[in-house]
Design a protein around this motif. Structure first.
Motif, short mmCIF file in Angstrom:
data_model
loop_
_atom_site.label_atom_id
_atom_site.label_comp_id
_atom_site.label_asym_id
_atom_site.label_seq_id
_atom_site.Cartn_x
_atom_site.Cartn_y
_atom_site.Cartn_z
N GLU A 153 1.08 -0.98 0.31
CA GLU A 153 -0.06 -0.27 -0.55
C GLU A 153 1.02 1.52 0.44
O GLU A 153 2.27 1.87 0.71
N ILE A 154 0.30 2.31 -0.82
CA ILE A 154 1.09 3.09 -0.36
C ILE A 154 0.39 4.33 0.42
O ILE A 154 -0.55 4.99 -0.20
N THR A 155 0.87 4.40 1.34
CA THR A 155 0.46 4.87 2.80
C THR A 155 0.88 6.28 2.45
O THR A 155 1.72 6.97 2.43
N LYS A 156 0.50 7.04 3.26
CA LYS A 156 0.82 8.61 3.85
C LYS A 156 1.67 8.13 4.07
O LYS A 156 2.77 9.29 4.10
N GLN A 157 2.69 7.71 5.37
CA GLN A 157 3.76 8.03 5.78
C GLN A 157 4.26 7.65 4.82
O GLN A 157 6.44 7.98 5.07
N LEU A 158 5.06 6.26 3.98
CA LEU A 158 5.38 6.28 3.05
C LEU A 158 5.85 7.44 2.21
O LEU A 158 6.99 7.25 1.34
N ARG A 159 4.78 7.61 1.95
CA ARG A 159 4.58 8.87 0.61
C ARG A 159 5.63 9.95 1.74
O ARG A 159 6.32 10.83 0.85
N GLN A 160 5.97 9.93 2.66
CA GLN A 160 6.55 11.27 3.47
C GLN A 160 7.53 10.73 3.59
O GLN A 160 8.49 11.37 3.41
N GLN A 161 7.82 9.51 3.87
CA GLN A 161 9.13 8.73 4.07
C GLN A 161 9.97 9.46 2.68
O GLN A 161 11.09 9.99 2.48
N THR A 162 9.91 8.77 1.58
CA THR A 162 9.85 9.10 0.06
C THR A 162 10.20 10.48 -0.43
O THR A 162 11.04 11.26 -0.83
N GLU A 163 9.62 11.35 0.25
CA GLU A 163 9.34 13.05 0.41
C GLU A 163 10.97 13.61 0.83
O GLU A 163 11.16 14.30 0.59
N ASN A 164 10.81 12.88 2.31
CA ASN A 164 11.96 13.33 3.16
C ASN A 164 13.14 12.35 2.63
O ASN A 164 14.16 13.44 1.83
N ILE A 165 13.07 11.86 1.55
CA ILE A 165 14.27 10.89 0.93
C ILE A 165 15.06 12.21 -0.08
O ILE A 165 16.24 12.12 -0.60
N VAL A 166 13.40 12.09 -0.47
CA VAL A 166 13.90 12.63 -2.03
C VAL A 166 14.73 14.36 -2.05
O VAL A 166 16.20 14.63 -2.59
N GLN A 167 13.95 15.23 -0.70
CA GLN A 167 14.42 15.97 0.02
C GLN A 167 15.79 15.94 -0.49
O GLN A 167 16.44 17.03 -0.11
N ASN A 168 16.93 14.82 1.28
CA ASN A 168 18.10 14.82 1.03
C ASN A 168 18.87 15.02 -0.29
O ASN A 168 20.00 15.61 -0.11
#
Ligand code: SF4
Length: 222
Positions: A153-168
């Protein structure tokens, strides 16, 4: 919004999660060395991308779709996107139905202990959402060992983690600095170990460490 020349590859996110230095060496310094593991992965993906689009039951299968997100500054390519006939989703040319996109990634080995595969799939889903102006809440992996399809499942939490890594990763690109090495067990499986030299270039082996050590040895630093 990012511009075209600021886009980073989705694969950088996985490299970042495996090792930040590896991500810098590959994506900033453009160093790539193949070993058996990377070669097997490349061959698998090439095979998947070579097949043509097809129908499978109520799904339309599209391979090797190019991806982009100007919001996240990402570019990449899917292995497979299944479009499932649905009461929501997008209209496909030549059909009267709506279709729900469902990304599927092929993996050479077994499920990883970390969630880097999930981050990659989530990044793909978010690119597709932006490109197709729809919502994607599920995707799947097809692992080779053992041969198994695993839905996530593409959860809200996974989306947030992914966006944080993208930012890094974007921050690393802006800084133009490849992170330092940190020698760990995983270095033994890293194809870049020969150029990285983690035992020599690691945190405790910096020039300032040697200088201070030399100073101490000669009684120059109190
Ligand atoms: S050898 Fe180790 S520190 Fe160097 S890039 Fe590979 S995993 Fe990272």
């Amino acid at each position: 919004m990012f511009t075209e020349d600021q886009l980073i590859s989705i694969s950088a996110l996985q490299h970042w999660l495996f090792c930040q230095r590896q991500c810098g060496l590959i994506h900033l310094e453009q160093i790539w060395i193949e070993n058996q593991l990377t070669a097997e992965g490349r061959v698998l993906h090439e095979k998947v991308h070579q097949s043509d689009a097809e129908f499978a039951g109520d799904a339309r299968i599209v391979r090797g779709l190019r991806l982009v997100s100007f919001r996240l500054g990402l570019v990449g390519q899917t292995d497979v996107v299944e479009f499932h006939k649905s009461d929501r989703g997008i209209a496909l040319p030549g059909t009267n139905n709506l279709w729900q996109p469902f990304p599927v990634e092929y993996k050479r080995g077994k499920p990883k202990k970390d969630n880097s595969d999930c981050v990659q799939l989530c990044a793909q889903a978010m690119c597709l959402e932006e490109m197709l102006k729809t919502e994607i809440n599920f995707g799947a992996f097809y692992y080779q060992r053992p041969r198994r399809r695993t839905e996530i499942e593409i959860t809200k939490q996974l989306r947030q983690q992914t966006e944080n890594i993208v930012q890094n990763v974007h921050q690393m690109f802006e800084s133009k600095n490849t992170p330092r090495a940190d020698y760990e067990q995983k270095c033994k499986n890293c194809s870049l170990v020969g150029v990285c030299m983690p035992k020599t270039t690691g945190l405790n082996k910096r020039v300032d460490y040697y200088l201070s050590k030399a100073g101490n040895d000669e009684g120059l630093i109190e």
